[in-house]
Design a protein around this motif. Structure first.
Motif, mmCIF file in Angstrom:
data_model
loop_
_atom_site.group_PDB
_atom_site.id
_atom_site.type_symbol
_atom_site.label_atom_id
_atom_site.label_comp_id
_atom_site.label_asym_id
_atom_site.label_seq_id
_atom_site.Cartn_x
_atom_site.Cartn_y
_atom_site.Cartn_z
ATOM 1 N N ALA A 176 -4.517 7.571 -3.521
ATOM 2 C CA ALA A 176 -3.893 7.565 -2.612
ATOM 3 C C ALA A 176 -4.790 7.657 -1.245
ATOM 4 O O ALA A 176 -4.389 6.934 -0.084
ATOM 5 C CB ALA A 176 -2.729 8.727 -2.831
ATOM 6 N N THR A 177 -5.644 8.027 -1.172
ATOM 7 C CA THR A 177 -6.672 7.709 0.013
ATOM 8 C C THR A 177 -6.637 6.277 -0.100
ATOM 9 O O THR A 177 -6.594 6.167 1.600
ATOM 10 C CB THR A 177 -7.962 8.859 -0.683
ATOM 11 O OG1 THR A 177 -7.185 9.866 -0.849
ATOM 12 C CG2 THR A 177 -8.936 8.657 0.606
ATOM 13 N N ALA A 178 -6.912 5.557 -0.758
ATOM 14 C CA ALA A 178 -7.401 4.052 -0.769
ATOM 15 C C ALA A 178 -6.122 3.812 -0.220
ATOM 16 O O ALA A 178 -6.055 3.145 0.675
ATOM 17 C CB ALA A 178 -8.378 3.724 -2.131
ATOM 18 N N ASN A 179 -5.108 3.857 -0.728
ATOM 19 C CA ASN A 179 -3.711 3.175 -0.376
ATOM 20 C C ASN A 179 -3.246 3.440 1.284
ATOM 21 O O ASN A 179 -3.336 2.600 2.092
ATOM 22 C CB ASN A 179 -2.919 3.662 -1.633
ATOM 23 C CG ASN A 179 -2.254 2.623 -2.487
ATOM 24 O OD1 ASN A 179 -2.282 1.599 -2.539
ATOM 25 N ND2 ASN A 179 -2.759 3.012 -3.284
ATOM 26 N N ILE A 180 -3.737 4.790 1.739
ATOM 27 C CA ILE A 180 -2.967 5.189 2.276
ATOM 28 C C ILE A 180 -4.521 4.521 4.118
ATOM 29 O O ILE A 180 -4.015 4.358 5.123
ATOM 30 C CB ILE A 180 -2.986 7.199 2.710
ATOM 31 C CG1 ILE A 180 -2.784 7.369 4.548
ATOM 32 C CG2 ILE A 180 -4.343 7.898 2.801
ATOM 33 C CD1 ILE A 180 -1.010 6.108 4.018
ATOM 34 N N SER A 181 -5.462 4.431 2.870
ATOM 35 C CA SER A 181 -6.318 3.855 4.333
ATOM 36 C C SER A 181 -6.056 2.050 4.323
ATOM 37 O O SER A 181 -6.731 1.680 5.200
ATOM 38 C CB SER A 181 -7.584 3.693 3.419
ATOM 39 O OG SER A 181 -8.319 5.091 3.364
ATOM 40 N N ALA A 182 -5.990 1.641 2.863
ATOM 41 C CA ALA A 182 -5.371 0.348 3.328
ATOM 42 C C ALA A 182 -4.472 0.036 4.537
ATOM 43 O O ALA A 182 -4.063 -1.235 4.780
ATOM 44 C CB ALA A 182 -5.147 -0.153 1.617
ATOM 45 N N ALA B 94 0.918 -0.800 0.320
ATOM 46 C CA ALA B 94 -0.230 0.504 -0.165
ATOM 47 C C ALA B 94 0.640 1.501 -0.236
ATOM 48 O O ALA B 94 0.119 2.361 -1.097
ATOM 49 C CB ALA B 94 -0.976 0.071 1.471
ATOM 50 N N LEU B 95 1.952 1.225 1.252
ATOM 51 C CA LEU B 95 2.695 2.461 1.630
ATOM 52 C C LEU B 95 3.492 3.263 -0.415
ATOM 53 O O LEU B 95 3.391 3.418 -1.264
ATOM 54 C CB LEU B 95 3.847 2.002 2.210
ATOM 55 C CG LEU B 95 3.358 1.941 3.366
ATOM 56 C CD1 LEU B 95 4.989 2.586 4.794
ATOM 57 C CD2 LEU B 95 2.783 3.775 3.270
ATOM 58 N N LYS B 96 3.772 1.648 -0.834
ATOM 59 C CA LYS B 96 4.661 2.231 -2.523
ATOM 60 C C LYS B 96 3.580 2.009 -3.347
ATOM 61 O O LYS B 96 4.249 2.446 -4.460
ATOM 62 C CB LYS B 96 5.699 0.276 -2.535
ATOM 63 C CG LYS B 96 5.679 0.517 -3.927
ATOM 64 C CD LYS B 96 6.716 -1.244 -4.660
ATOM 65 C CE LYS B 96 7.451 -0.167 -5.997
ATOM 66 N NZ LYS B 96 7.939 -2.271 -6.453
ATOM 67 N N ALA B 97 2.662 1.810 -3.606
ATOM 68 C CA ALA B 97 1.990 1.665 -4.296
ATOM 69 C C ALA B 97 0.972 3.450 -4.528
ATOM 70 O O ALA B 97 1.463 4.066 -5.303
ATOM 71 C CB ALA B 97 -0.142 1.103 -4.187
ATOM 72 N N MET B 98 1.510 3.815 -3.321
ATOM 73 C CA MET B 98 0.972 5.723 -2.760
ATOM 74 C C MET B 98 2.395 5.844 -2.961
ATOM 75 O O MET B 98 1.964 6.868 -4.052
ATOM 76 C CB MET B 98 1.180 6.149 -1.413
ATOM 77 C CG MET B 98 0.308 6.842 -1.097
ATOM 78 S SD MET B 98 0.108 7.090 0.596
ATOM 79 C CE MET B 98 1.447 7.316 1.682
ATOM 80 N N TYR B 99 3.560 5.301 -3.212
ATOM 81 C CA TYR B 99 4.394 6.284 -2.971
ATOM 82 C C TYR B 99 4.882 6.531 -4.878
ATOM 83 O O TYR B 99 5.083 7.204 -5.480
ATOM 84 C CB TYR B 99 5.819 5.673 -2.648
ATOM 85 C CG TYR B 99 6.878 6.098 -3.018
ATOM 86 C CD1 TYR B 99 7.823 6.670 -2.567
ATOM 87 C CD2 TYR B 99 7.806 5.188 -4.427
ATOM 88 C CE1 TYR B 99 9.340 7.755 -2.904
ATOM 89 C CE2 TYR B 99 9.217 6.290 -4.231
ATOM 90 C CZ TYR B 99 9.512 7.256 -3.446
ATOM 91 O OH TYR B 99 11.118 7.567 -3.841
ATOM 92 N N VAL B 100 4.648 5.549 -5.777
ATOM 93 C CA VAL B 100 4.572 4.914 -7.079
ATOM 94 C C VAL B 100 3.526 6.156 -8.055
ATOM 95 O O VAL B 100 3.923 6.901 -8.516
ATOM 96 C CB VAL B 100 4.103 3.948 -7.690
ATOM 97 C CG1 VAL B 100 4.060 3.475 -8.862
ATOM 98 C CG2 VAL B 100 5.325 2.764 -6.959
#
Length: 482
Positions: A342-348, A178-184
């Motif tokens: 990004a909101t979805a990834n940080i929530s996950a 999740a963190l990597k997906a948000m970073y990318v």
């Protein structure tokens, strides 16, 4: 120290003798004789909510083992949310790829429905044994040891530890993804890799483990967990729906050779049972208020009705939108505004931290009880113990997560090695042994059929999962940046 817990207050001392005679009349259920360590009193005096003498669901004395954590403090509704948190954790973002892709529409839909039904049934069997034999079994291993003996206690504890440890490994892999997906989304420069994000996720889980001393202390965090779950499920559902409407026809075929399809189908069956089962039902049931069995059944019904709807929705929509290309982390498939993804990834990521704490709590309870960590959570000794011991446990978990970040394979192996045996094989056999004098021949044969069937499934799924890990390991090196 042994505590007695009770549901109703009695002031008539004559009731005590009546209850004792009823208790002794249940010998065929395996209830200990009066005067044994298991039965020292029958609750018959007045009590308050914080008192030491209470009764079971049957208004009889029930012994409770010593524990450093809180017992009988939570409503069935709170416990229902604990169970639902497990079902709708960030793992749901992987079921389109891990379950539907290898099984297809018919196998996936039918499999999920059957897994829901048999999981509810198996969990209900364990829940009904919670006060079996005149004592409250607050740990899965306690129940198995009480029914079978010391060797079963150790074996069950080993299986449960493997189950919970591997679930926690999966959660940290998810949090890192999740963190990597948000970073990318913001910087696709390949400087930060998956192992780095996995380490950050492990650190965050460690800080949360220090701050929250036990399972009952989650309370308000369960509300946040539910909110985070709704955020990433709704966003994933909406974006996948949009992609599915705009996309050309998808490929829903099950690919691979005949042999590989057999193995992936078996592995997906392990993922099915993994999706619904915790392997720690007695530990969760220990937190529910009296009447314990009745309230736990309410929580289970909530889990397997309301609780499964979001999971079904995001699993089916993900497969519908992307077909055989559905990812084991659905947010890697969806297209939409960067801020929304990004909101979805940080929530996950945040929900995963809370969910991991639930599945790590049996280990925390064991360590806290063994070393007498009681009293104020902020006491220097207690705080230092949590920092050192829980930090070390999560440090090892994080290292394994970064070393072998194959999430789908871990789900399959966990289901095969521990979820099948704990949830289905052991649950059916324990109920068979505990209730053998009350079951008809047809009922006994039914439970034996379940034991044999799920035993074969467990063996086949373990072989399939190990094959998947071997195949993936040939493609990816350790500490892979997936």
């Amino acid at each position: 120290m042994v505590f007695s817990w009770c549901f109703t207050c009695k002031h008539n001392l004559g009731w005590e003798e009546e209850a004792r005679s009823v208790l002794l009349g249940r010998g065929e259920e395996g209830v200990p004789e009066a005067g044994s360590p298991e039965v020292n009193h029958v609750a018959g005096t007045s009590c308050s909510e914080s008192g030491e003498r209470v009764c079971s669901d049957d208004h009889l004395f029930v012994e409770i083992p010593d524990t450093a954590h809180q017992i009988s403090q939570d409503s069935w509704f709170q416990v229902g949310f604990v169970l639902t948190t497990g079902i709708n954790s960030a793992y749901v973002l992987g079921y389109s790829g891990a379950i539907m892709v290898p099984l297809g529409w018919i196998g996936g839909v039918v499999g999920l429905i059957l897994a829901t039904a048999i999981s509810l049934y198996a969990n209900a069997l364990v829940a009904k044994l919670h006060e079996y034999g005149g004592r409250r079994h607050i740990r899965y291993r306690d129940l198995a040891g009480f029914i079978y003996g010391r060797k079963a206690y150790s074996l069950t504890w080993g299986l449960q530890y493997v189950n919970l440890f591997m679930i926690n490994v999966g959660y940290i892999i998810l949090a890192g993804n999740a963190l990597k997906a948000m970073y990318v989304l913001f910087r696709d420069d390949n400087i930060m890799k998956l192992p780095h994000f996995t380490a950050i996720a492990g650190l965050a889980c460690g800080l949360f483990a220090v701050a929250v001393p036990h399972l009952s202390a989650l309370r308000v965090w369960l509300a946040f967990s539910t909110l985070f779950s709704l955020v990433y499920i709704v966003i994933a559902f909406a974006l996948a729906l949009k992609d599915g409407i705009e996309a050309p026809p998808r490929d829903y075929n099950i690919h691979g050779t005949k042999a590989s399809r057999i193995f992936t189908t078996i592995g997906a069956s392990a993922n099915l049972v993994f999706a619904f089962n915790t392997g720690m039902l007695p530990e969760i049931q220990a937190t529910v208020r009296q009447p314990v069995v009745e309230n736990m059944m309410k929580a289970l019904y909530f889990q397997f009705t309301v609780g499964v709807v979001p999971m079904y929705a995001v699993t089916f929509i993900g497969y519908w939108a992307y077909g055989s290309n559905a990812s084991t982390y659905l947010l890697n498939n969806v297209h939409g505004p960067i801020w929304l993804k990004a909101t979805a990834n940080i929530s996950a990521f945040l929900q995963t931290i809370i969910a991991l704490h639930i599945f790590a709590s049996p280990m925390y309870e064991y360590l806290d009880t063994k070393y007498g960590i009681k009293g104020s959570a902020l006491a220097l000794r207690n705080l230092s113990f949590r920092v050192l011991v829980r930090g070390s446990y999560l440090g090892i978990t994080t290292f394994i997560s970064a070393l072998l970040p194959f999430l789908g394979d871990f789900m399959s192996l966990t289901g095969a090695l521990s979820t099948f045996p704990l949830t289905f094989i052991l649950a059916n056999h324990m109920y068979l042994v505990a209730k053998k004098h009350k079951l008809t021949s047809l009922q006994k044969n039914w439970h034996w059929l379940n034991v044999c069937f799920f035993g074969c499934m467990s063996l086949a799924a373990a072989i399939a999962a190990l094959r998947l890990i071997a195949v993936d390991s040939s493609f990816y090196h350790v500490f892979a940046d997936l």
